[in-house]
Design a protein around this motif. Structure first.
Motif, PDB file in Angstrom:
ATOM      1  N   ARG A  42       2.912 -25.854 -38.144  1.00  0.00           N
ATOM      2  CA  ARG A  42       2.473 -27.211 -37.745  1.00  0.00           C
ATOM      3  C   ARG A  42       2.104 -28.025 -38.970  1.00  0.00           C
ATOM      4  NH1 ARG A  42       0.495 -30.069 -33.712  1.00  0.00           N
ATOM      5  NH2 ARG A  42      -1.007 -30.904 -35.176  1.00  0.00           N
ATOM      6  N   GLY A  43       2.718 -29.194 -39.100  1.00  0.00           N
ATOM      7  CA  GLY A  43       2.377 -30.069 -40.211  1.00  0.00           C
ATOM      8  C   GLY A  43       2.949 -29.622 -41.545  1.00  0.00           C
ATOM      9  N   ARG A  44       3.720 -28.544 -41.558  1.00  0.00           N
ATOM     10  CA  ARG A  44       4.338 -28.084 -42.804  1.00  0.00           C
ATOM     11  C   ARG A  44       5.751 -28.636 -42.892  1.00  0.00           C
ATOM     12  NH1 ARG A  44       1.422 -23.820 -45.225  1.00  0.00           N
ATOM     13  NH2 ARG A  44      -0.393 -23.444 -43.946  1.00  0.00           N
ATOM     14  N   GLY A  98      -7.264 -48.188 -27.111  1.00  0.00           N
ATOM     15  CA  GLY A  98      -6.848 -47.402 -25.951  1.00  0.00           C
ATOM     16  C   GLY A  98      -6.559 -45.970 -26.354  1.00  0.00           C
ATOM     17  N   LEU A  99      -6.978 -45.047 -25.499  1.00  0.00           N
ATOM     18  CA  LEU A  99      -6.759 -43.632 -25.786  1.00  0.00           C
ATOM     19  C   LEU A  99      -5.715 -43.060 -24.825  1.00  0.00           C
ATOM     20  CD1 LEU A  99     -10.465 -42.480 -26.250  1.00  0.00           C
ATOM     21  CD2 LEU A  99      -8.733 -42.814 -28.046  1.00  0.00           C
ATOM     22  N   VAL A 100      -4.905 -42.169 -25.345  1.00  0.00           N
ATOM     23  CA  VAL A 100      -3.939 -41.473 -24.486  1.00  0.00           C
ATOM     24  C   VAL A 100      -4.157 -39.973 -24.615  1.00  0.00           C
ATOM     25  CG1 VAL A 100      -2.166 -43.284 -24.551  1.00  0.00           C
ATOM     26  CG2 VAL A 100      -2.175 -41.501 -26.317  1.00  0.00           C
ATOM     27  N   ALA A 101      -3.712 -39.246 -23.580  1.00  0.00           N
ATOM     28  CA  ALA A 101      -3.826 -37.781 -23.586  1.00  0.00           C
ATOM     29  C   ALA A 101      -2.623 -37.202 -22.861  1.00  0.00           C
ATOM     30  CB  ALA A 101      -5.120 -37.346 -22.883  1.00  0.00           C
ATOM     31  N   VAL A 102      -2.366 -35.935 -23.140  1.00  0.00           N
ATOM     32  CA  VAL A 102      -1.304 -35.251 -22.412  1.00  0.00           C
ATOM     33  C   VAL A 102      -1.646 -35.261 -20.925  1.00  0.00           C
ATOM     34  CG1 VAL A 102      -0.248 -33.010 -21.946  1.00  0.00           C
ATOM     35  CG2 VAL A 102      -0.680 -33.727 -24.293  1.00  0.00           C
ATOM     36  N   ASN A 103      -0.666 -35.571 -20.103  1.00  0.00           N
ATOM     37  CA  ASN A 103      -0.821 -35.479 -18.656  1.00  0.00           C
ATOM     38  C   ASN A 103      -0.399 -34.073 -18.254  1.00  0.00           C
ATOM     39  OD1 ASN A 103      -0.960 -35.882 -15.947  1.00  0.00           O
ATOM     40  ND2 ASN A 103       0.934 -37.123 -15.835  1.00  0.00           N
ATOM     41  N   ALA A 104      -1.352 -33.129 -18.385  1.00  0.00           N
ATOM     42  CA  ALA A 104      -0.990 -31.715 -18.230  1.00  0.00           C
ATOM     43  C   ALA A 104      -0.269 -31.480 -16.905  1.00  0.00           C
ATOM     44  CB  ALA A 104      -2.228 -30.834 -18.335  1.00  0.00           C
ATOM     45  N   ILE A 125      -0.407 -33.618 -28.106  1.00  0.00           N
ATOM     46  CA  ILE A 125      -0.750 -32.312 -27.546  1.00  0.00           C
ATOM     47  C   ILE A 125      -1.854 -31.666 -28.377  1.00  0.00           C
ATOM     48  CG2 ILE A 125       0.092 -29.949 -27.178  1.00  0.00           C
ATOM     49  CD1 ILE A 125       2.813 -31.153 -26.349  1.00  0.00           C
ATOM     50  N   ALA A 126      -1.756 -31.813 -29.691  1.00  0.00           N
ATOM     51  CA  ALA A 126      -2.719 -31.150 -30.573  1.00  0.00           C
ATOM     52  C   ALA A 126      -4.087 -31.814 -30.546  1.00  0.00           C
ATOM     53  CB  ALA A 126      -2.183 -31.138 -32.003  1.00  0.00           C
ATOM     54  N   ALA A 127      -4.127 -33.118 -30.276  1.00  0.00           N
ATOM     55  CA  ALA A 127      -5.390 -33.841 -30.444  1.00  0.00           C
ATOM     56  C   ALA A 127      -5.638 -34.850 -29.333  1.00  0.00           C
ATOM     57  CB  ALA A 127      -5.413 -34.533 -31.810  1.00  0.00           C
ATOM     58  N   SER A 128      -5.508 -34.414 -28.074  1.00  0.00           N
ATOM     59  CA  SER A 128      -5.807 -35.317 -26.956  1.00  0.00           C
ATOM     60  C   SER A 128      -7.309 -35.358 -26.741  1.00  0.00           C
ATOM     61  CB  SER A 128      -5.169 -34.783 -25.654  1.00  0.00           C
ATOM     62  OG  SER A 128      -3.819 -35.111 -25.593  1.00  0.00           O
TER      63      SER A 128
END
Lengths: 415, 415
Positions: free
Chosen positions: B205-207, B70-76, B21-24
């Motif tokens: 996030r990330g903490r 291969g790249l993936v992304a959120v399917n909004a 979600i953060a980096a699509s």
């Protein structure tokens, strides 16, 4: 701290050894059942522990209709661990076998005015030498020495950052000890040592969330969250003694006002006694241990001053523990350290009632409050456990496989 | 709670989706690098998310010298999520796509005296219907509805155990909602919703360790420990609002005295204003929102009464947050909810100074104190995230392989 897959493998390794220590001999199948880990993972972890000679194969048991199952047990003589409890008034050292049974003990008094780092280091060195000699253990068999020192410590550098009672600041304690002690050294503080002792061997065994309340000269809370020690981002979580329960209240040795410790630490309890009855025979002005012991005897004898001091202390203690119950929603609150031991079950019974008056009903209903069941010094035991964890971690690192990912931005250590 | 291998797999599934979600768009290799998980684990988890159509394949990128990745992304558009924020004075509902972008909003006022469970349920039903209609989403595409209600909730039974402001006790809220809403429902409270929102999309996030301090009508602390929400053993951790900072102080609506909430909750702030200046024009006796808004304007205009009220409030707030810093040793403390938003940066700046005066130096040095960066209602966002987590968990259960162990005493669910 952020949990990585490596943390999880380390936690699994601890969990398997905990189970083997608790229930030797045991089979891989039993370990899988008890830990929820797969048999393949168990087989790998058991293999590592066997390679390290921390455990041994001890025969087979029949399984109904199946192949006989191999049994493993702690190899008690596979090495020795030393726990050092540096307290405000004493240095206590114990040497353990790998089943964490005490093989030898030594104690040195730290007199007021003898608290320079060099003086404390010489007490530790003497006591460590004494337990190794007493136990007749070869030096090479000592896997490590865990050292607990009050206050805030930096584990990575081995520094006592701040020990309030002695006004130590940035003392490089492990460097000083390394000049005299050749075994691997692990530094931490009594809050975390006693919490780990409860997690491995005491009232927090098999519990997800537990709070270990240390009542001594200093007070604090060791935190077991998600079945692991919660250290916080800079290893200083659990400073419950310096949370405020009386805004603008009593001056605390930390320099702030109204901290829990100012009321329920040993000096806080002595101050309550002095305010109530300045000439009480219970009061030993320069001796916390003698005063708390006198209070404990007074409570058993229904001495009205002793009863009132304990009641006043419990008022603060109950409020402070209710705060922990409301915040953490733990399965168990364990009372540990010497003031709790001295005042014993009568204290715990009053604390239970006081906490129930202050905590919210839902978390209260889910929480037990018990005295530490560990019969020896939990801080020594916990410090030795840190040495055991350190020895296990170094295995993990030796056995670590190189990462199979072709990472670009990866900064985590190989796993 | 005790962490099992299943919890760890669930946490990994969340972590991978958070990263996507953060980096699509992103590659499996990047996901492995960012999460520290092995490429094999990532491939499995990405496969599950693809099967569920939560993400899609979106082409390839060149890798220097290697095979294209291969790249993936959120399917909004792969589904919709609904978040419901039931507060003391309003019901706020938002509908999100799978990238957690808001597609529609609805708000209903809850007037004083309209707080019977049936009345609140009818507000929720109307608002949920409205967002679905506005967004033009087919019902079958709604993956779930997360519902946040103040106070203590039992997630397993969907019961609001205790909502102090409305004096609700044991209200079977999800049962009542199920009569009107056909989507999967997930109940929790605003502390945990806003904490999860910060973990997935905000300042946590990330903490590893973060405390999300909610300042509204009620106050409390959502706890992110080890990169996951800390619920406690009965889902009631984080009740910081009902920890004591002034022994025998102000009466709190929980029935106890001297709780943090009695001083820094919206009614506590109004009481401070009333005590200081009973006839102040800043005071809107029956309207918390208007009073806090007037105070915020007063601070900007250097109104001495407004400044004094905020200063007095910060004295309590700084003490209470210092307690959290000393106990948890977090990387970040996030101020959230409507009172924090209304008073904004001037409040945060004063809070930072006050916390620094009260907290111990070591944990203080490791902690940032920030205002929530989430631009929309974090409770709606967090509630929708619970629905997303629920949808992911049900995938995990469908795909679960039977255990390979031949366990005798095993009680954990198959993993």
């Amino acid at each position: 701290m952020k949990r990585t897959s490596r943390d999880i493998r380390t936690a699994n390794r601890y969990e398997v050894l905990r189970q083997i220590i608790a229930a030797s001999p045991t089979s891989r199948q039993e370990l899988a059942a008890a830990t929820g880990l797969s048999l393949a993972t168990i087989a790998t972890l058991v293999g590592e522990l066997l390679d390290l000679r921390m455990i041994t194969e001890v025969g087979f048991e029949d399984s109904a209709g199946g192949r006989p199952r191999g049994l493993v047990a702690v190899n008690a003589s596979g090495g020795a661990l030393i726990g050092v409890d540096i307290a405000e008034t004493y240095v206590h050292v114990e040497l353990f076998d790998l089943g964490l049974n005490v093989l030898a003990r030594a104690e040195e008094d730290v007199r007021p005015g003898e608290s320079l780092p060099e003086q404390v280091v010489s007490h530790v060195t003497a006591a460590v030498g004494s337990v190794v000699t007493q136990a007749g253990v070869e030096g090479a068999r000592v896997l490590g020495v865990g050292v607990s020192v009050p206050g805030q410590v930096d584990r990575a550098t081995g520094t006592s950052e701040y020990a309030p009672n002695w006004d130590w600041h940035e003392v490089p304690l492990l460097d000083l000890l390394t000049e005299h002690i050749a075994y691997p050294l692990y530094l931490d503080n009594p809050l975390r040592a006693s919490a780990v002792a409860e997690l491995w061997f005491g009232a927090a065994r098999g519990r997800g969330d537990a709070v270990v309340v240390n009542l001594g000269t200093g007070v604090g809370a060791g935190l077991i969250l998600g079945s692991a020690l919660h250290r916080g981002v800079s290893n200083s979580a659990g400073e419950w003694g310096h949370t405020t329960i009386v805004l603008d209240g009593r001056l605390c040795r930390c320099g702030k006002h109204g901290c829990v410790e100012a009321y329920v630490g040993a000096s806080g309890i002595m101050l309550t006694l002095r305010e109530l009855s300045p000439d009480s025979t219970l009061l030993h002005p320069e001796d916390q241990t003698a005063t708390i012991a006198a209070l404990a005897r007074g409570v058993r004898a229904n001495d009205p001053v002793a009863l009132k001091v304990v009641r006043d202390t419990v008022r603060y203690l109950g409020t402070g523990i209710a705060d922990l119950v409301n915040l953490f929603n733990p399965e168990v609150v364990v009372l540990s350290s010497w003031v709790a031991t001295a005042l014993g079950e009568p204290l715990v019974a009053e604390v239970r009632e006081a906490v129930a008056r202050h905590a919210l009903p839902r978390p209260m209903a889910a929480t037990e409050i018990v005295l530490s069941p560990i019969p020896t010094d939990p801080v020594c035991l916990g410090a030795a456990t840190f040495a055991l964890e350190g020895a296990l971690q170094s295995v993990g690192q030796r056995n670590a496989r190189p990462s199979t990912t072709n990472a670009r931005s990866r900064t985590a250590p190989p796993s």
